[in-house]
Design a protein around this motif. Structure first.
Motif, PDB file in Angstrom:
ATOM      1  N   ASP A 109       0.692  -0.260  -4.947  1.00  0.00           N
ATOM      2  CA  ASP A 109       2.103  -0.272  -5.898  1.00  0.00           C
ATOM      3  C   ASP A 109       1.682  -0.668  -7.172  1.00  0.00           C
ATOM      4  O   ASP A 109       1.092  -1.907  -7.182  1.00  0.00           O
ATOM      5  N   GLY A 110       2.142  -0.330  -8.112  1.00  0.00           N
ATOM      6  CA  GLY A 110       1.983  -0.956  -9.290  1.00  0.00           C
ATOM      7  C   GLY A 110       0.524  -0.563 -10.040  1.00  0.00           C
ATOM      8  O   GLY A 110       0.175  -0.935 -11.063  1.00  0.00           O
ATOM      9  N   VAL A 163       0.759  -1.188   0.026  1.00  0.00           N
ATOM     10  CA  VAL A 163       0.166  -0.004   0.142  1.00  0.00           C
ATOM     11  C   VAL A 163       1.101   1.261  -0.028  1.00  0.00           C
ATOM     12  O   VAL A 163       1.796   1.260   0.761  1.00  0.00           O
ATOM     13  N   THR A 164       0.809   2.062  -0.969  1.00  0.00           N
ATOM     14  CA  THR A 164       1.580   3.292  -1.198  1.00  0.00           C
ATOM     15  C   THR A 164       0.710   4.842  -0.555  1.00  0.00           C
ATOM     16  O   THR A 164       1.513   5.600  -0.296  1.00  0.00           O
ATOM     17  N   GLU A 165      -0.646   4.560  -0.378  1.00  0.00           N
ATOM     18  CA  GLU A 165      -1.177   5.698   0.203  1.00  0.00           C
ATOM     19  C   GLU A 165      -2.707   5.129   0.787  1.00  0.00           C
ATOM     20  O   GLU A 165      -3.286   4.255   0.469  1.00  0.00           O
ATOM     21  N   VAL A 166      -3.110   6.005   1.820  1.00  0.00           N
ATOM     22  CA  VAL A 166      -4.210   5.618   2.263  1.00  0.00           C
ATOM     23  C   VAL A 166      -5.312   6.964   2.708  1.00  0.00           C
ATOM     24  O   VAL A 166      -4.808   7.746   2.800  1.00  0.00           O
ATOM     25  N   ARG A 167      -6.630   6.831   1.985  1.00  0.00           N
ATOM     26  CA  ARG A 167      -7.458   7.966   2.243  1.00  0.00           C
ATOM     27  C   ARG A 167      -8.901   7.509   2.536  1.00  0.00           C
ATOM     28  O   ARG A 167      -9.442   6.619   2.327  1.00  0.00           O
ATOM     29  N   ARG A 168      -9.269   8.340   3.515  1.00  0.00           N
ATOM     30  CA  ARG A 168     -10.433   7.974   3.914  1.00  0.00           C
ATOM     31  C   ARG A 168     -11.361   9.138   3.749  1.00  0.00           C
ATOM     32  O   ARG A 168     -11.402  10.466   4.004  1.00  0.00           O
ATOM     33  N   GLU A 169     -12.654   8.840   2.889  1.00  0.00           N
ATOM     34  CA  GLU A 169     -13.814   9.910   2.794  1.00  0.00           C
ATOM     35  C   GLU A 169     -15.060   9.106   2.743  1.00  0.00           C
ATOM     36  O   GLU A 169     -15.729   8.752   2.055  1.00  0.00           O
ATOM     37  N   GLY A 170     -15.332   8.705   4.295  1.00  0.00           N
ATOM     38  CA  GLY A 170     -16.255   7.909   4.416  1.00  0.00           C
ATOM     39  C   GLY A 170     -15.739   6.608   4.544  1.00  0.00           C
ATOM     40  O   GLY A 170     -15.706   5.923   5.644  1.00  0.00           O
ATOM     41  N   THR A 171     -15.695   6.035   3.635  1.00  0.00           N
ATOM     42  CA  THR A 171     -15.073   4.513   3.340  1.00  0.00           C
ATOM     43  C   THR A 171     -13.298   4.814   2.648  1.00  0.00           C
ATOM     44  O   THR A 171     -12.943   6.073   2.933  1.00  0.00           O
TER      45      THR A 171
END
Length: 462
Positions: free
Chosen positions: A242-243, A228-236
């Protein structure tokens, strides 16, 4: 003085007191520690109904029902004492141990400064020793967006009151595999993202392969060689991989390892490095600290990160502290009462997946790298009569690692349903270094899965 009232600290304090010392124990959270409220007990309470249902489905005529998630979670809450420590505090009082609530830090030789819940500060001085038993905390990677995504660690994974519709699990170790198993059984759609190429990398390779096959059969999306290169929460929660590509989930569990709980412990006041394990000798005494007063037991010393090994260390090191205080001689020969020899030679562990993985001692690879002349003896547990009675089409495997020079066992691994109950016999065989010639006379009852012992011995002698 004991800092940390988890199972390790409780055992150490109890044995030191039994040896004649007065003992105070400092705890900043719940007495009973991680195992009682966020690890061993609640996780196994979540996993046991899933295992029982899986066993039922493998036995004709028993049934193919589903789990009642609310009942499972309620039972889990009972085993976690509803996150109240009254019972454990009562045990401390009954054992004549003094509880000091608050966050304890070392404050120089034999001193512990405690920030109390009311905002006060107490400085306590030990006459003989201070034992650090603070365990470990979840280690999270440094990823963009992770903090704002409110990820689960093992604590949230074992204590959540809701079943997430979609759960992403990051990791390939014990916590990742067990929690993927538990929440999938309770109804979550689960994706397991593994950075490496196998599950349970510290076990025999066939163990991780069997667990991966079973997880996939349960409907879990297992992906290897994925980061995993990035995590973002917007509700879910959205995970960027990577790739290229993304994964969307309602919750994400990062089961990416543990770090010693020493960052805010005052180690700098005794010239030790904060944030690192406290290195100890086999009697629990911290190395590099003059005066012979500082001990560390359990996960915080990095010797064997398992609750039962921490309790084992606590029992031994508590007696060592009392013996040294009283001027009594120690027994420091291998397997002597004053040393934690099993940490290096006979550590047992169970992974409560389906199938279970139960192992003790060295794997074949570990034994080879240590220079032993060894032979691996393998047998399919499903070919044992007791296993075929336990479940139709029983799938399982056993391996014994034999020291060819001494003809004793260096390690044993079992994979299969219900094999956790086979483990202590293997632990005794490895710990006691029982000669294979003598094991031949240990007759397993028929028809039980324990006959795997006879089959392994027959294979070795063939």
């Amino acid at each position: 003085m004991v800092v940390g009232a988890g199972p390790t600290g409780e055992n150490l304090a109890d044995r030191a007191h039994a040896g004649g010392l007065s003992v105070a124990i400092v705890e900043s959270e719940l007495v009973g520690g991680e195992c009682s409220y966020w690890a061993c007990m609640p996780s196994k309470a979540l996993l046991r109904p899933a295992a029982a249902l899986a066993d039922a489905r493998r036995a004709p005529g028993v049934g193919t029902g589903t789990l009642d998630a609310s009942a499972v979670l309620a039972r889990r809450d009972d085993f976690a004492s509803h996150w109240k420590d009254d019972g454990q505090v009562g045990w401390l009082e009954g054992a004549e141990l003094v509880l000091v609530r608050g966050h304890g830090r070392l404050d120089g030789a034999k001193r512990v400064a405690v920030e109390t819940p009311d905002g006060g500060r107490r400085v306590l001085t030990a006459r003989h020793a201070v034992a650090v038993c603070t365990g470990t905390g979840a280690a999270l990677p440094d990823l963009p967006g992770l903090a704002g995504a409110r990820p689960w660690t093992s604590r949230e994974a074992t204590s959540s009151s809701q079943v997430p519709p979609r759960l992403a699990v990051i990791g390939g170790g014990v916590v990742a595999c067990e929690m993927a198993t538990a929440w999938r059984a309770l109804g979550s759609e689960v994706v397991l993202l593994v950075r490496g190429s196998q599950l349970l990398p510290r076990t025999e390779p066939f163990a991780g392969e069997a667990v991966a096959e079973s997880l996939r059969a349960a409907g879990i999306d297992v992906r290897f060689d994925t980061s995993v290169t990035e995590v973002r929460r917007e509700g879910t929660v959205t995970l960027t991989l990577d790739g290229g590509g993304t994964v969307t989930a309602d919750e994400v569990l990062f089961a990416t390892g543990r770090s010693p709980a020493t960052a805010d412990l005052g180690l700098e006041t005794v010239d030790l490095a904060p944030g690192r394990p406290i290195e100890v000798d086999s009697t629990g005494l911290a190395t590099g600290v003059p005066g012979g007063w500082l001990y560390a037991a359990g996960d915080v010393n990095g010797r064997a990160l398992l609750t039962h090994q921490g309790k084992y260390q606590g029992r031994i090191f508590g007696e060592v502290i009392a013996d040294r205080a009283a001027g009594r001689p120690l027994d420091t020969a291998d397997w002597g009462r004053s040393v934690a020899t099993a940490d290096e030679r006979a550590v047992p562990q169970v992974v409560f997946t389906d199938p279970e993985v139960a192992a003790v001692g060295l794997t074949l690879d570990e034994a080879t790298r240590k220079g032993y002349r060894v032979r691996a003896v393998d047998y399919d547990i499903g070919d044992v009569a007791g296993a075929s009675l336990h479940a139709d089409n029983y799938q399982g495997h056993a391996r014994a690692v034999v020291d060819l020079d001494r003809e004793t066992l260096l390690g044993v691994t079992f994979v299969g349903a219900g094999v956790s109950e086979l483990l202590h016999s293997a632990t005794i065989a490895v710990t006691a270094e029982v000669p294979i010639a003598r094991l031949w006379h240990a007759v397993p009852a028929y028809p039980t899965i324990s006959e795997i012992w006879l089959r392994l011995l027959e294979t070795y002698r063939a």
